[in-house]
Design a protein around this motif. Structure first.
Motif, mmCIF file in Angstrom:
data_model
loop_
_atom_site.group_PDB
_atom_site.id
_atom_site.type_symbol
_atom_site.label_atom_id
_atom_site.label_comp_id
_atom_site.label_asym_id
_atom_site.label_seq_id
_atom_site.Cartn_x
_atom_site.Cartn_y
_atom_site.Cartn_z
ATOM 1 N N ALA A 45 -27.781 -53.964 -90.080
ATOM 2 C CA ALA A 45 -27.388 -52.564 -90.265
ATOM 3 C C ALA A 45 -28.587 -51.669 -89.942
ATOM 4 C CB ALA A 45 -26.942 -52.345 -91.708
ATOM 5 N N PRO A 46 -28.359 -50.468 -89.414
ATOM 6 C CA PRO A 46 -29.466 -49.572 -89.080
ATOM 7 C C PRO A 46 -30.326 -49.286 -90.310
ATOM 8 C CG PRO A 46 -27.402 -48.764 -88.156
ATOM 9 C CD PRO A 46 -27.049 -49.895 -89.067
ATOM 10 N N ASN A 47 -31.632 -49.276 -90.115
ATOM 11 C CA ASN A 47 -32.560 -49.005 -91.202
ATOM 12 C C ASN A 47 -32.636 -47.498 -91.431
ATOM 13 O OD1 ASN A 47 -34.762 -48.690 -92.892
ATOM 14 N ND2 ASN A 47 -35.932 -50.333 -91.937
ATOM 15 N N PRO A 48 -32.294 -46.998 -92.636
ATOM 16 C CA PRO A 48 -32.316 -45.537 -92.865
ATOM 17 C C PRO A 48 -33.704 -44.933 -92.701
ATOM 18 C CG PRO A 48 -31.952 -46.749 -94.914
ATOM 19 C CD PRO A 48 -31.824 -47.741 -93.810
ATOM 20 N N LEU A 49 -34.766 -45.734 -92.891
ATOM 21 C CA LEU A 49 -36.117 -45.225 -92.681
ATOM 22 C C LEU A 49 -36.376 -44.904 -91.213
ATOM 23 C CD1 LEU A 49 -38.209 -47.615 -94.968
ATOM 24 C CD2 LEU A 49 -37.736 -45.210 -95.369
ATOM 25 N N TYR A 50 -35.589 -45.506 -90.325
ATOM 26 C CA TYR A 50 -35.770 -45.313 -88.893
ATOM 27 C C TYR A 50 -34.648 -44.463 -88.286
ATOM 28 C CZ TYR A 50 -39.694 -48.534 -88.595
ATOM 29 O OH TYR A 50 -40.937 -49.111 -88.727
ATOM 30 N N ALA A 51 -34.036 -43.626 -89.090
ATOM 31 C CA ALA A 51 -32.977 -42.738 -88.599
ATOM 32 C C ALA A 51 -33.586 -41.618 -87.760
ATOM 33 C CB ALA A 51 -32.198 -42.155 -89.770
ATOM 34 N N ASN A 52 -32.853 -41.159 -86.772
ATOM 35 C CA ASN A 52 -33.321 -40.078 -85.917
ATOM 36 C C ASN A 52 -33.185 -38.744 -86.640
ATOM 37 O OD1 ASN A 52 -33.917 -41.724 -83.671
ATOM 38 N ND2 ASN A 52 -31.752 -41.752 -83.091
ATOM 39 N N PRO A 53 -34.215 -37.912 -86.649
ATOM 40 C CA PRO A 53 -34.114 -36.608 -87.315
ATOM 41 C C PRO A 53 -33.239 -35.658 -86.507
ATOM 42 C CG PRO A 53 -36.240 -36.840 -86.231
ATOM 43 C CD PRO A 53 -35.555 -38.163 -86.097
ATOM 44 N N PRO A 54 -32.729 -34.632 -87.133
ATOM 45 C CA PRO A 54 -31.778 -33.730 -86.446
ATOM 46 C C PRO A 54 -32.403 -32.935 -85.307
ATOM 47 C CG PRO A 54 -32.321 -32.919 -88.656
ATOM 48 C CD PRO A 54 -32.883 -34.293 -88.563
ATOM 49 N N TRP A 55 -33.730 -32.769 -85.296
ATOM 50 C CA TRP A 55 -34.337 -31.953 -84.239
ATOM 51 C C TRP A 55 -34.576 -32.734 -82.941
ATOM 52 C CZ3 TRP A 55 -37.087 -33.167 -88.768
ATOM 53 C CH2 TRP A 55 -38.105 -34.098 -88.618
ATOM 54 N N VAL A 56 -34.280 -34.021 -82.928
ATOM 55 C CA VAL A 56 -34.487 -34.834 -81.730
ATOM 56 C C VAL A 56 -33.173 -34.943 -80.964
ATOM 57 C CG1 VAL A 56 -35.124 -37.116 -80.853
ATOM 58 C CG2 VAL A 56 -36.342 -36.141 -82.808
ATOM 59 N N GLY A 57 -33.201 -34.551 -79.676
ATOM 60 C CA GLY A 57 -32.011 -34.626 -78.850
ATOM 61 C C GLY A 57 -31.651 -36.056 -78.493
ATOM 62 N N GLU A 58 -30.412 -36.271 -78.098
ATOM 63 C CA GLU A 58 -29.952 -37.620 -77.779
ATOM 64 C C GLU A 58 -30.738 -38.231 -76.626
ATOM 65 O OE1 GLU A 58 -25.795 -37.869 -77.156
ATOM 66 O OE2 GLU A 58 -25.250 -37.013 -79.111
ATOM 67 N N ASP A 59 -31.134 -37.388 -75.649
ATOM 68 C CA ASP A 59 -31.860 -37.919 -74.489
ATOM 69 C C ASP A 59 -33.288 -38.299 -74.827
ATOM 70 O OD1 ASP A 59 -32.354 -35.222 -74.981
ATOM 71 O OD2 ASP A 59 -33.070 -34.887 -72.932
ATOM 72 N N LYS A 60 -33.806 -37.813 -75.972
ATOM 73 C CA LYS A 60 -35.180 -38.130 -76.383
ATOM 74 C C LYS A 60 -35.229 -39.097 -77.567
ATOM 75 C CE LYS A 60 -37.087 -35.196 -73.477
ATOM 76 N NZ LYS A 60 -37.919 -35.641 -72.343
ATOM 77 N N ALA A 61 -34.076 -39.546 -78.026
ATOM 78 C CA ALA A 61 -34.043 -40.402 -79.221
ATOM 79 C C ALA A 61 -34.794 -41.706 -78.989
ATOM 80 C CB ALA A 61 -32.596 -40.676 -79.630
ATOM 81 N N TRP A 62 -34.724 -42.259 -77.780
ATOM 82 C CA TRP A 62 -35.418 -43.534 -77.523
ATOM 83 C C TRP A 62 -36.934 -43.355 -77.533
ATOM 84 C CZ3 TRP A 62 -38.474 -44.627 -73.180
ATOM 85 C CH2 TRP A 62 -38.469 -43.658 -72.167
ATOM 86 N N LEU A 63 -37.417 -42.177 -77.117
ATOM 87 C CA LEU A 63 -38.857 -41.910 -77.196
ATOM 88 C C LEU A 63 -39.307 -41.836 -78.652
ATOM 89 C CD1 LEU A 63 -39.238 -39.184 -74.404
ATOM 90 C CD2 LEU A 63 -40.116 -41.526 -74.341
ATOM 91 N N TYR A 64 -38.505 -41.161 -79.468
ATOM 92 C CA TYR A 64 -38.830 -41.079 -80.899
ATOM 93 C C TYR A 64 -38.806 -42.476 -81.524
ATOM 94 C CZ TYR A 64 -39.109 -38.889 -85.494
ATOM 95 O OH TYR A 64 -39.526 -38.492 -86.747
ATOM 96 N N GLY A 65 -37.828 -43.295 -81.119
ATOM 97 C CA GLY A 65 -37.751 -44.662 -81.640
ATOM 98 C C GLY A 65 -38.963 -45.484 -81.266
ATOM 99 N N LEU A 66 -39.468 -45.316 -80.044
ATOM 100 C CA LEU A 66 -40.680 -46.038 -79.639
ATOM 101 C C LEU A 66 -41.877 -45.570 -80.449
ATOM 102 C CD1 LEU A 66 -42.080 -48.016 -77.691
ATOM 103 C CD2 LEU A 66 -42.421 -46.082 -76.128
ATOM 104 N N GLY A 67 -41.973 -44.262 -80.665
ATOM 105 C CA GLY A 67 -43.074 -43.731 -81.465
ATOM 106 C C GLY A 67 -43.071 -44.262 -82.880
ATOM 107 N N ARG A 68 -41.879 -44.422 -83.467
ATOM 108 C CA ARG A 68 -41.782 -44.978 -84.827
ATOM 109 C C ARG A 68 -42.384 -46.376 -84.888
ATOM 110 N NH1 ARG A 68 -35.967 -42.767 -85.195
ATOM 111 N NH2 ARG A 68 -35.468 -44.654 -84.037
ATOM 112 N N ILE A 69 -42.012 -47.236 -83.940
ATOM 113 C CA ILE A 69 -42.490 -48.626 -83.970
ATOM 114 C C ILE A 69 -43.986 -48.686 -83.692
ATOM 115 C CG2 ILE A 69 -42.288 -50.875 -82.843
ATOM 116 C CD1 ILE A 69 -39.359 -50.344 -82.435
ATOM 117 N N LEU A 70 -44.468 -47.905 -82.722
ATOM 118 C CA LEU A 70 -45.892 -47.940 -82.392
ATOM 119 C C LEU A 70 -46.742 -47.454 -83.559
ATOM 120 C CD1 LEU A 70 -45.970 -46.657 -78.687
ATOM 121 C CD2 LEU A 70 -45.860 -49.003 -79.547
ATOM 122 N N ARG A 71 -46.294 -46.396 -84.229
ATOM 123 C CA ARG A 71 -47.086 -45.889 -85.361
ATOM 124 C C ARG A 71 -47.056 -46.857 -86.537
ATOM 125 N NH1 ARG A 71 -47.941 -42.520 -89.734
ATOM 126 N NH2 ARG A 71 -49.502 -40.890 -89.351
ATOM 127 N N ALA A 72 -45.898 -47.482 -86.779
ATOM 128 C CA ALA A 72 -45.804 -48.474 -87.850
ATOM 129 C C ALA A 72 -46.726 -49.659 -87.559
ATOM 130 C CB ALA A 72 -44.358 -48.945 -88.002
#
Length: 883
Positions: free
Chosen positions: A440-467
């Motif tokens: 199931a999707p991890n709620p800690l890794y949910a996309n915030p509302p200010w991130v557009g759908e076309d940029k969601a994968w960039l935000y997802g990469l940033g989450r993993i790299l920073r973690a």
């Protein structure tokens, strides 16, 4: 006021502190005189008003200024004083009176003076708080409580407007005193108070006043009741939790806090409402095991699964360690609500088998396990680049990242984990195994509302790299308890929701020890994680935000990998990182200004052979005093040197640094005294490299020897900041090994200064014996433009010969700072004959400050251009340093 403030915020010593104390006392006396002065007698003669008080600052402002600065000054004096040594008070008293007793008397008299000023003007509550925090003791609190009690507990009937006004002032002052008692009074480090204070007695007596306000007063305003209940909670007093007295609605939550501290059973919606109070209570009295039992019982009694999910996520987003305490409290049987706990949190809590630092790992490993290793290979920029490359090459990565892929979902395969930081070129060196799609999707890794759908994968990469870089499954934090400081009330300062808006992507926000975080990496994370409305200094990494596909971003990452691969030290197997002081500043064509500071403490015989990290309070105070005096001496000498320069070379505006780099010896500065170096750096606008005294490393479980870079950055639009970066010592000396000191040099920092003819100047540093490592200096020959050595070495002649050899073989200036106990600090450059020796301090037992200018630019290439001085021929094989 400006002069005194500059004195206390600059490079002070005991003598300057004594002078500042006299100035502050004079200010306080002057403000009293002006306040009490009578109006001049009216006269038509101008002589009558030839000298009248004319102040540009209000007298109450002066008193507040004096109070805060006096308290600061007294604590600095205490920290520099050996409190066990006899006081210099004449032969009759010196045997019975110690420095600590004399200073304690000064603390008490200063506190009494500030309280007296408050008594004359009760609106100056800051003076009362400063006095109480300077010397918290029941004997100072008693007369204050007595005076306030006369106003608080008298009958209000029949009082005129002036009497009511005085009561309201007393209510405000007591509320402020109780608030200070809960968050500041007595909460400083133990070393910042004289031995004769009685903090526990002060808190108990103040608690008596808080209880009287709740029990005996019917007309207390809501804010006073709030602070009374909060203060009682801060000292663990829950005796009035069951009181049935009526109170304003604004104070009801504060009473409920006391009931929560008693772990009153609750469940369902009541538990959801009680959780914020329970988390605050864990700051007052951290008992994670008991909290875990209470939370687990409340979750068991909660039947609604939606409520269970809300409760678990509320605690997980604030204090994930408390969720694990609740899980561990249930024994082997898994509770029903465990399915709401983020999988990553369970994995992070699962302790892997004990492994030594640097132990070989198996080829396939979950990313979460790698992050939790003591030697996390992704804890440096090179590792993050390799992880980003592996992720971007995975099949369907864009879809997975957009859907909330987390660090716990990634498993990696590597042919040799020990070579990750070397950035190998093999295609399949590091790869990502196929993702499992059943989580199931991890709620800690949910996309915030200010991130557009076309940029969601960039935000997802940033989450993993920073973690991966921080070593925490929660990409917004650095470690669990950074989110909340337990043991002291501070409110719910940080939550997962807040941290997403204010991610700190500098070295302090990313690493658990001072490490080099380049502006490129910081900007990359800020770009990927798309801070809403936050401006940061842009550089090449900002282009990552324009990538439309993983393939485009992969090309961008690979270009950075090529740059970092060229910097890697192949012979010494050391990753190197360039940290510019200001990558936007214009290049200045001038020589580099360098200062060598040679203090005499600590001496070799002051180190504890059995525990090298241990210092007695008396010796530590002497070290702090000596370092403060040396820093003041360095400041005065360097300012004098700068003022003696020709007018065309002088910087009268103060925009340029007095010197670019200041070098201190090995083991010269205790970690608690680094603030003195910060102040020296600010006064001179300089970067500093200094050896720290031995530190205990949690990663190695042993003492280590580290140097510290203070890299100062200042720009008109972004202000001043100082980045810390450790520079380790990999090769301990024989005596250090006997003490149990381990070698630890995970990386090397190249500080880049905007000084040079055509290219910027890069400065590298090493700790003493590491400078004899030919692998290291061979790697640095083509990467650094100046080499610094912080030493504590008795064999001065050998190190003189080493510097004489290194400056030629590395073909760059070499600067060495040794302890004043042995002397021999020197600077040499590859120039012919007598010109090669730029500076040298002869003789031992000397405190010295050397300052000089050196131009490293001519040694960057082998081309025979026009140079001011004749140079020595370059060593064999040297082809210059790449731009």
């Amino acid at each position: 006021m400006d002069v005194l403030n500059a004195e206390l915020s600059g490079t002070f010593d005991l003598e300057s502190l004594a002078q500042a104390a006299g100035g502050l006392d004079g200010l306080l006396w002057m403000s009293d005189q002006i306040e009490d002065s009578e109006e001049p007698t009216p006269s038509r003669l101008s002589l009558a008003s030839i000298a009248v008080p004319n102040t540009d600052v209000r007298d109450d402002t002066v008193k507040r200024f004096v109070a805060t600065r006096l308290a600061q000054l007294m604590r600095h004096r205490l920290a520099m004083t050996d409190i066990t040594a006899p006081a210099d008070a004449g032969e009759a008293l010196s045997e019975r009176v110690t420095n600590g007793m004399a200073l304690a008397h000064e603390f008490e008299s200063t506190a009494r003076k500030l309280i007296k000023c408050w008594a004359e003007n009760p609106s100056l509550a800051l003076l009362l708080r400063c006095g109480m925090d300077l010397y918290p003791h029941p004997k100072l609190l008693a007369p204050v409580v007595e005076a306030l009690g006369v106003k608080l507990f008298a009958a209000l009937d029949g009082l005129d407007s002036e009497g009511l006004r005085q009561v309201r002032v007393a209510e405000y002052v007591v509320a402020d005193l109780l608030r200070a008692g809960a968050v500041e009074t007595g909460f400083r480090d133990e070393e910042e108070y004289p031995e004769s204070v009685d903090i526990l007695g002060y808190r108990e007596d103040l608690g008596v006043l808080a209880r009287r306000i709740i029990v005996e007063r019917d007309a207390s305003p809501w804010y006073l009741l709030q602070q009374a209940y909060l203060y009682l909670a801060s000292i663990g007093d829950v005796s009035l939790a069951a009181s049935r007295r009526k109170m304003p609605a604004e104070a009801s939550a504060y009473k409920a806090l006391q009931r929560t501290m008693m772990f009153e059973p609750t469940y369902s919606r009541d538990l959801i409402e009680a959780l914020p109070l329970a988390l605050v209570a864990q700051q007052f009295s951290p008992t994670s095991r008991r909290f875990g039992v209470w939370l687990a019982e409340g979750l068991r009694l909660t039947k609604d699964e939606d409520d269970q999910a809300v409760i678990v996520m509320t605690v997980a987003l604030n204090r994930p360690d408390l969720v694990m305490a609740a899980l561990n409290s249930k024994g082997n049987r898994a509770p029903r609500w465990k399915k709401f706990v983020p999988h990553a949190l369970i994995e992070a809590n699962r302790k892997p088998p004990a492994k030594r630092f640097g132990t070989p790992r198996r080829a396939q490993r979950p990313l979460l396990q790698i992050m939790l290793d003591a030697d996390n290979v992704f804890g440096q920029e090179n590792g993050v680049l390799m992880l980003a490359k592996a992720l971007l090459r995975a099949d369907g990565i864009q879809k997975h990242l957009s859907a909330g892929l987390s660090a716990s979902d990634v498993t990696l395969e590597c042919t040799d984990w020990s070579r990750v930081l070397a950035l190998p070129e093999e295609t399949e060196f590091l790869s990502v195994l196929p993702f499992k799609g059943n989580e199931a999707p991890n709620p800690l890794y949910a996309n915030p509302p200010w991130v557009g759908e076309d940029k969601a994968w960039l935000y997802g990469l940033g989450r993993i790299l920073r973690a991966a870089l921080t070593g925490e499954f929660d990409f917004t934090s650095r470690r669990y308890l950074v989110t909340e400081e337990v043991g002291r009330y501070s409110g719910l300062r940080s939550t997962w929701f807040k941290r997403r808006f204010g991610l700190l992507n500098s070295g302090r926000g990313l690493t658990d020890e001072p490490g080099p975080v380049s502006p490129w990496l910081s900007s990359l994370l800020s770009t990927l994680l798309q801070w809403p409305g936050v401006e940061f200094r842009a550089n090449d990494a900002v282009a990552a935000g324009a990538a439309r596909t993983p393939e485009e971003l992969l090309l961008f990452i690979e270009r950075r990998i090529v740059e970092q691969r060229a910097l890697f030290g192949v012979r010494s197997k050391t990753p190197m990182y360039v940290v510019p002081t200001d990558d936007h500043a214009a290049l200045q064509d001038r020589p580099l200004r360098v200062a060598i500071v040679q203090p005499m403490r600590p001496r070799k015989d002051e180190f504890d052979v059995k525990d090298p990290t241990h210092w007695t309070p008396g010796v530590l105070a002497e070290h702090r005093r000596h370092l403060a005096e040396v820093c003041r001496l360095a400041y005065q000498k360097l300012r004098t040197w700068a003022s003696a320069q020709p007018p065309k070379l002088r910087d009268d505006d103060g925009e340029n640094p007095v010197v670019d780099v200041i070098l201190f010896p090995e083991l010269a500065v205790h970690p608690e005294h680094i603030f003195l170096l910060r102040r020296l750096s600010d006064k001179l606008r300089s970067n500093i490299f200094a050896g720290l005294t031995f530190l205990h490393s949690a990663k190695l479980g042993a003492p280590i020897n580290q140097g510290l870079w203070l890299i100062r950055t200042e720009s008109p639009g972004h202000g001043r900041s100082i980045q810390y970066a450790w520079q380790g010592k990999l090769h301990p000396m024989k005596l250090e090994r006997a003490m149990g000191v381990k070698g630890y040099r995970p990386h090397l920092t190249l500080v880049e200064l905007p000084v040079g003819t055509k290219t910027r100047t890069r400065v590298a540093a090493a700790i003493c014996y590491d400078a004899t490592d030919l692998d290291l200096v061979a790697d640095l020959r083509d990467k650094s433009d100046m080499f610094l050595v912080a030493a504590l070495n008795q064999d001065v002649q050998t190190f003189d010969n080493m510097v004489a050899a290194l400056h030629f073989h590395m073909y760059q200036p070499v600067v060495l700072a040794n302890s004043g106990e042995f002397g021999g600090s020197t600077a040499q450059a590859p120039l012919p004959k007598h010109e090669r020796l730029i500076a040298h301090v002869h003789g031992n037992n000397q405190v010295a400050v050397s300052v000089f200018e050196i131009d490293p630019a001519p040694f960057k290439s082998t081309s025979s251009g026009k140079v001011a001085k004749e140079l020595k021929a370059a060593p064999a094989g040297y082809k210059g340093r790449p731009a």
